[in-house]
Design a protein around this motif. Sequence first.
Motif, PDB file in Angstrom:
ATOM      1  N   LEU A   1       0.825  -1.210   0.000  1.00  0.00           N
ATOM      2  CA  LEU A   1       0.000   0.000   0.000  1.00  0.00           C
ATOM      3  C   LEU A   1       0.861   1.261   0.000  1.00  0.00           C
ATOM      4  O   LEU A   1       0.570   2.217  -0.728  1.00  0.00           O
ATOM      5  CB  LEU A   1      -0.928   0.003   1.214  1.00  0.00           C
ATOM      6  N   ALA A   2       1.927   1.254   0.787  1.00  0.00           N
ATOM      7  CA  ALA A   2       2.802   2.432   0.856  1.00  0.00           C
ATOM      8  C   ALA A   2       3.509   2.652  -0.470  1.00  0.00           C
ATOM      9  O   ALA A   2       3.582   3.793  -0.957  1.00  0.00           O
ATOM     10  CB  ALA A   2       3.818   2.246   1.984  1.00  0.00           C
ATOM     11  N   GLU A   3       4.031   1.591  -1.067  1.00  0.00           N
ATOM     12  CA  GLU A   3       4.771   1.742  -2.325  1.00  0.00           C
ATOM     13  C   GLU A   3       3.848   2.123  -3.476  1.00  0.00           C
ATOM     14  O   GLU A   3       4.263   2.822  -4.405  1.00  0.00           O
ATOM     15  CB  GLU A   3       5.534   0.448  -2.625  1.00  0.00           C
ATOM     16  N   ARG A   4       2.594   1.715  -3.391  1.00  0.00           N
ATOM     17  CA  ARG A   4       1.624   2.130  -4.399  1.00  0.00           C
ATOM     18  C   ARG A   4       1.399   3.638  -4.321  1.00  0.00           C
ATOM     19  O   ARG A   4       1.307   4.319  -5.344  1.00  0.00           O
ATOM     20  CB  ARG A   4       0.310   1.389  -4.176  1.00  0.00           C
ATOM     21  N   LEU A   5       1.353   4.163  -3.100  1.00  0.00           N
ATOM     22  CA  LEU A   5       1.187   5.612  -2.916  1.00  0.00           C
ATOM     23  C   LEU A   5       2.441   6.395  -3.323  1.00  0.00           C
ATOM     24  O   LEU A   5       2.341   7.495  -3.850  1.00  0.00           O
ATOM     25  CB  LEU A   5       0.858   5.898  -1.450  1.00  0.00           C
ATOM     26  N   LEU A   6       3.596   5.775  -3.101  1.00  0.00           N
ATOM     27  CA  LEU A   6       4.855   6.454  -3.403  1.00  0.00           C
ATOM     28  C   LEU A   6       5.249   6.368  -4.879  1.00  0.00           C
ATOM     29  O   LEU A   6       5.752   7.337  -5.460  1.00  0.00           O
ATOM     30  CB  LEU A   6       5.990   5.854  -2.555  1.00  0.00           C
ATOM     31  N   TYR A   7       5.023   5.205  -5.473  1.00  0.00           N
ATOM     32  CA  TYR A   7       5.549   4.965  -6.812  1.00  0.00           C
ATOM     33  C   TYR A   7       4.482   4.732  -7.872  1.00  0.00           C
ATOM     34  O   TYR A   7       4.779   4.648  -9.054  1.00  0.00           O
ATOM     35  CB  TYR A   7       6.482   3.750  -6.792  1.00  0.00           C
ATOM     36  N   GLY A   8       3.218   4.615  -7.444  1.00  0.00           N
ATOM     37  CA  GLY A   8       2.139   4.414  -8.394  1.00  0.00           C
ATOM     38  C   GLY A   8       1.975   2.974  -8.820  1.00  0.00           C
ATOM     39  O   GLY A   8       2.643   2.078  -8.356  1.00  0.00           O
TER      40      GLY A   8
END
Length: 339
Positions: A332-339
């Motif tokens: 979830l965090a990496e989706r917010l950070l990197y799309g």
Amino acid sequence: MFALMQSTRAHALHLWSDPSTGLRAVVAIHSEQLGPAFGGCRYLPYADDESAISDALHLARNMSYKAALAGLPLGGAKAVILRSPHVENRAALFEAFGRFVDTLQGRLVVAVDSGTSTVDMDCIARSTVHVSSTTAGGDPAPYAAMGVFAGLRATAQARLGSSNLEGLRVALQGLGNVGFALAEQLHAAGAELLVSDLDPGRVRLAVERFNAWPVAHDAVLSTPCDIFTPCGVGPVLSAHSVMQLRCAAVAGAANQQLTGLPVADQLESRGILYAPDTVINSGGLIYVALSHHGQAVEAITEHLARIPSRLTEVFAHAQAENRSPARVAQVLAERLLYG
């Protein structure tokens, strides 16, 4: 060094030395994708320079995840000042570090962390405006504890079927500023506290104030309890140590509690619910970030109140996808950070 930066996906690594004060400092900036990087300033002894650099890089990534999952328009960073056995002038040391921070021109805003205080932040503030949690700004520890307490209730609900902490046995490891404030809240909620800290004075104080049971530092992991709450300097859970746990859940304030994601899988296989520290321990960051931008206490506490729902969301995803909450939080965090 570059391999470690690439493995953590860090943007930048800065080293600074000031022979006149003995300052040796590391600043790792993990991400500026969502906004300027916020990060605590640690002041601890390290075995060697490489250990300090590794700590800064991994903790900076942790801060990026924490900011993203908390819905804050910030990046993540971490500052580490290597602590020498003797420092002639602590105030001058932190003032020199402030000059270092100022050269980064707002890419980094520092705050208190392990080994530092609001007074140290006051010294940094003599050299730069890019600092929070000064004496005037206030200590974030009570807000960090408030967020963890709310997350503990959500964890108890998810694992034990009730958010009521009365009568629950909580083994709390680490009685620093956040850990002690959390112990106070848990005691007020009726939890039975088992406490451990390397400082016997802190343990005695918790026993006196909260009717806590003292536990030896090397026995706290294997102490039977409902929830194990690590609040010291992580990581505390490895492939070996996780097998000692005798609890239903792990939920605490320590940063980077696990040595790696495979440990999260071990917890999952043992039926121990893990509350990712990147979610449950975001209260301090929320406080320093929003107060630094002039937000009122009401707005800060309103933001803190979202921690349990975010944690519950992570638990729900983990259950539906049959994987550990730690892996879900990272995705979830990496989706917010990197799309």
